[in-house]
Motif scaffolding. Structure first.
Motif, short mmCIF file in Angstrom:
data_model
loop_
_atom_site.label_atom_id
_atom_site.label_comp_id
_atom_site.label_asym_id
_atom_site.label_seq_id
_atom_site.Cartn_x
_atom_site.Cartn_y
_atom_site.Cartn_z
N ARG A 76 -37.71 60.52 33.44
CA ARG A 76 -37.06 60.39 34.75
C ARG A 76 -35.57 60.70 34.61
N LYS A 77 -35.00 61.19 35.71
CA LYS A 77 -33.56 61.38 35.79
C LYS A 77 -32.99 60.37 36.78
N MET A 78 -31.86 59.76 36.42
CA MET A 78 -31.23 58.77 37.29
C MET A 78 -29.80 59.24 37.61
#
Length: 218
Positions: A76-78
């Protein structure tokens, strides 16, 4: 698959819609903001004259951090940071453009007398620029473009090059801040294709066509 018809009119250039006061305006926070390119600006908005040939540059920046699982695979990218800046260089040397460069309260004007012309005094210091509302107006043929920053602040000013071979410019970069909706900028586009109401009345033809409402009543 949805097909989109190619339209050359959708290709726009960022030419300034500058009229007599320029295409960049600022006003105190709380001033009524425009919501359409054709809308007249609140009188509190002040133009700042010509901008050099490099025009205006908008630079949004996002910083992301990857999240990895137990296997060290990124899953995931945050989003960790978002910021936006708008930069240009004033070509005009005026009270308004110098105020944008040096800051509020650092520019004063002394009216002309019989011994000197109008005197503009500008002081360079470490005082912060105020946060204000900003507007940029552009045009391309019948198209009009409006960009609005509800809250922004000039935080950087550029180098001053003083040369005989080129005009003085006053480069500035402002930082935009999110409004109550979390938005930094608003973009409005008007293609200029105004609808014209159709004339639904009928007229009398000498050969005996349908009479108008008044003629039918007679």
């Amino acid at each position: 698959m949805t097909e989109i018809t190619l339209n050359r009119d959708d290709i726009l250039v960022g030419a300034p819609d500058q009229g007599t006061t320029g295409a960049i305006f600022s006003a105190p926070l709380g001033t009524k903001l425009p919501g359409m390119p054709s809308e007249e600006l609140d009188p509190a908005f002040v133009g700042s004259g010509y901008v050099d040939e490099e025009g205006v540059t908008i630079t949004p920046e996002k910083s992301e951090e990857g999240i990895k699982d137990w296997n060290l695979d990124e899953v995931r990218k945050m989003l960790t940071e978002f910021k936006n800046s708008v930069a240009w260089a004033h070509l005009s040397t005026s009270k308004e453009s110098l105020t944008n460069y040096f800051g509020e309260g650092n520019v004063t004007v002394t009216a002309a007398t019989d011994t000197h012309g109008n005197i503009i005094k500008a002081t360079l210091n470490a005082k912060e620029h105020p946060r204000k509302a900003w507007v940029w107006r552009m045009k391309d043929g019948e198209h009009r473009v409006l960009i609005v920053a509800p809250e922004a602040q000039i935080g950087e000013v550029g180098e001053l090059g003083l040369k005989k071979s080129s005009p003085m410019t006053w480069p500035v970069t402002l930082t935009t801040f999110p409004d109550a909706e979390g938005n930094h900028l608003y973009f409005y586009f008007d293609d200029g294709q105004v609808l014209v109401a159709k004339d639904t009345s009928t007229t009398t033809d000498p050969a005996g066509a349908t009479p108008t409402g008044e003629e039918a009543a007679a």
